[in-house]
Design an enzyme around this catalytic site. Structure first.
Site, PDB file in Angstrom:
ATOM      1  N   ARG A   1      46.468  28.507  42.206  1.00 54.04           N
ATOM      2  CA  ARG A   1      45.139  29.022  41.916  1.00 54.04           C
ATOM      3  C   ARG A   1      44.447  27.960  41.049  1.00 54.04           C
ATOM      4  O   ARG A   1      44.923  27.627  39.971  1.00 54.04           O
ATOM      5  CB  ARG A   1      45.224  30.361  41.193  1.00 54.04           C
ATOM      6  CG  ARG A   1      46.025  31.368  41.973  1.00 54.04           C
ATOM      7  CD  ARG A   1      46.265  32.655  41.219  1.00 54.04           C
ATOM      8  NE  ARG A   1      45.039  33.407  41.034  1.00 54.04           N
ATOM      9  CZ  ARG A   1      44.563  33.804  39.865  1.00 54.04           C
ATOM     10  NH1 ARG A   1      45.194  33.478  38.747  1.00 54.04           N
ATOM     11  NH2 ARG A   1      43.465  34.508  39.784  1.00 54.04           N
TER      12      ARG A   1
ATOM     13  N   TYR B   1      31.456  31.118  38.869  1.00 50.25           N
ATOM     14  CA  TYR B   1      32.708  31.866  39.036  1.00 50.25           C
ATOM     15  C   TYR B   1      33.022  32.672  37.772  1.00 50.25           C
ATOM     16  O   TYR B   1      33.352  33.867  37.845  1.00 50.25           O
ATOM     17  CB  TYR B   1      33.873  30.916  39.348  1.00 50.25           C
ATOM     18  CG  TYR B   1      35.202  31.640  39.332  1.00 50.25           C
ATOM     19  CD1 TYR B   1      35.574  32.467  40.390  1.00 50.25           C
ATOM     20  CD2 TYR B   1      36.058  31.545  38.230  1.00 50.25           C
ATOM     21  CE1 TYR B   1      36.770  33.171  40.365  1.00 50.25           C
ATOM     22  CE2 TYR B   1      37.248  32.249  38.191  1.00 50.25           C
ATOM     23  CZ  TYR B   1      37.608  33.052  39.259  1.00 50.25           C
ATOM     24  OH  TYR B   1      38.780  33.767  39.222  1.00 50.25           O
TER      25      TYR B   1
ATOM     26  N   ARG C   1      43.914  27.800  28.942  1.00 47.04           N
ATOM     27  CA  ARG C   1      45.260  28.132  28.470  1.00 47.04           C
ATOM     28  C   ARG C   1      46.243  28.344  29.620  1.00 47.04           C
ATOM     29  O   ARG C   1      47.417  27.992  29.526  1.00 47.04           O
ATOM     30  CB  ARG C   1      45.191  29.394  27.616  1.00 47.04           C
ATOM     31  CG  ARG C   1      46.505  29.859  27.023  1.00 47.04           C
ATOM     32  CD  ARG C   1      46.406  31.310  26.613  1.00 47.04           C
ATOM     33  NE  ARG C   1      46.134  32.176  27.764  1.00 47.04           N
ATOM     34  CZ  ARG C   1      45.709  33.426  27.666  1.00 47.04           C
ATOM     35  NH1 ARG C   1      45.451  33.963  26.493  1.00 47.04           N
ATOM     36  NH2 ARG C   1      45.508  34.154  28.762  1.00 47.04           N
TER      37      ARG C   1
ATOM     38  N   PHE D   1      35.530  45.673  18.350  1.00 45.11           N
ATOM     39  CA  PHE D   1      35.942  45.559  19.750  1.00 45.11           C
ATOM     40  C   PHE D   1      35.486  44.229  20.345  1.00 45.11           C
ATOM     41  O   PHE D   1      36.224  43.596  21.115  1.00 45.11           O
ATOM     42  CB  PHE D   1      35.359  46.733  20.542  1.00 45.11           C
ATOM     43  CG  PHE D   1      35.538  46.619  22.028  1.00 45.11           C
ATOM     44  CD1 PHE D   1      36.746  46.936  22.620  1.00 45.11           C
ATOM     45  CD2 PHE D   1      34.496  46.186  22.830  1.00 45.11           C
ATOM     46  CE1 PHE D   1      36.924  46.818  23.993  1.00 45.11           C
ATOM     47  CE2 PHE D   1      34.656  46.064  24.205  1.00 45.11           C
ATOM     48  CZ  PHE D   1      35.876  46.389  24.791  1.00 45.11           C
TER      49      PHE D   1
END
Length: 409
Positions: free
Chosen positions: A225, A168, A212, A285
């Site tokens: 969920r 997933y 988290r 980044f």
């Protein structure tokens, strides 16, 4: 007053916070004049302020490609996240999303707040996408197609095993890592990283977010969920939602620590990926979110507050990470600092203590073996920075008092 109190408590945060504020204002002024690009960049600021700042530091061509890639996947994620959409409508949209990005007229009403605006006016994103180079378009389409198919698969099933959890996370985040590696390569700025390392970059961030966001996800209306794998949580409680109840606090923390220990599996791959990057803007980044992830895991570990509210790094520490992350020595230093912080929280009576310590020590060994730790500055403690910031605050307060005094007289 809350912000002032936080700065007084952590005075070394003051200067990085000031720089972050200035960077955010500068980024807002750089929004392009064309309506579709103006929409995309203003929306980017609204749905991901921290990501938008590091995206803005990329070169113009790559910056546009990454911004559109992010918004396309954010829109796809908005469809997946909206639990009010019936599955018989949601699944076909997810599976066909990669085709919709070529349609300037397509939009789909869903989501809330800024995400609803993104979906209602998605034609701006499609218009901008069609102006990208062919190599960028192909990479974005490929990842969107694979991600949509993976999301559709897991809409119809819960995450049972750890292998399914990894699968997933691959679909919703590992593929983002693969896509970004393709975009960096298409820009002729980096060698094409292996799928395995790129996947780990995404999995580490995604697993941190899943840990988290436990409480937010389990309390989602109209339907919970659930992403924590049954193979892990079933060792501690009968139902995943039982972790949030006070009577299960001890077991909840043990389960949390098990999840954090699983996430730490990806750190060595992440460090290897970042060490191979050449372009400074691409490096920042990639590195800043990874440091934020290890910092968040260190805060979450052994912390019952994950099941009571929101646990996240304070804004000043986030600003410090964004300000100081420039080289690989900074990354090794940050990972060493935060893994040390996590290590001090390990309870020897925790059922996963031995495994957790083993993974933390493996991370710290990589950092030490780099030979770059001596070049670092600590993200957690920096006495010189603290002194400088405290001095700045004192000068600021004195000036404010003087101005008030002279204004009164």
């Amino acid at each position: 007053m809350g912000s002032l109190g936080a700065i007084l408590k952590h005075p070394d945060d003051f200067y990085p916070l000031l720089k972050l504020k200035m960077a955010a204002r500068h980024a807002e002024k750089q929004i392009p004049p064309e309506p579709h690009w103006a929409f995309c960049y203003s929306m980017l600021h609204k749905v991901s302020r921290s990501f938008s700042l590091v995206i803005q530091q990329l070169g113009p061509e790559l910056r546009n490609a990454v911004a559109i890639f992010y918004l396309v996947l954010r829109a796809l994620d908005t469809v997946e996240d909206d639990t009010s959409i019936p599955n018989d409508i949601k699944v076909p949209i997810l599976e066909a999303f990669h085709r919709h990005i070529y349609n300037r007229d397509w939009h789909f009403p869903c989501g809330t707040n800024h995400y609803k605006v993104l979906m209602d006016e998605f034609h701006h994103v499609s218009t901008a996408f069609l102006e990208l180079g062919k190599g960028y378009q192909e990479a974005i389409e490929d990842i969107t197609k694979r991600m949509g198919a993976g999301m559709a698969k897991f809409i119809l099933k819960e995450v049972e095993t750890v292998d399914e959890y990894d699968e997933y996370c691959h679909y919703v985040a590992g593929l983002v890592g693969l896509g970004l590696s393709k975009l960096f390569h298409a820009a002729n700025l980096e060698d094409l990283a292996s799928d395995s390392l790129s996947n780990s970059m995404g999995l580490f961030l995604q697993k941190t977010n899943i840990i988290r966001d436990y409480l937010e996800d389990i309390n989602e209306i109209p339907k919970s969920r659930m992403f924590w794998p049954r193979q892990i949580w079933s060792k501690y409680v009968n139902k995943l939602e039982d972790l949030k109840y006070e009577e299960n606090s001890a077991k909840a923390v043990q389960c949390l620590n098990d999840m954090v220990t699983n996430a730490l599996l990806h750190v060595e791959d992440c460090l290897k990926y970042m060490a191979a990057l050449r372009d400074p803007a691409i490096f920042r980044f990639c590195a800043i979110p990874q440091i934020m992830a290890i910092g968040t895991l260190a805060l979450c570990y052994n912390n019952i507050e994950v099941f009571r509210g929101v646990v996240k790094m304070r804004r000043g520490l986030t600003a410090k990470v964004m300000d100081r992350t420039k080289t690989m020595s900074d990354v090794y230093g940050a990972f060493y600092d935060f893994s040390s912080m996590l290590k001090t929280k390990v309870d020897k009576n925790d059922p996963n203590a031995t495994k957790t310590l083993s993974r933390v020590e493996a991370v710290q060994k990589v950092c030490r073996d780099s030979g770059l730790l001596k070049q670092r500055r600590s993200y957690i403690v920096d006495n010189q920075s603290r002194f400088n910031s405290a001095l700045i605050i004192m000068v600021f307060l004195v000036l404010a008092i003087m101005i008030a005094f002279f204004s009164t007289n």
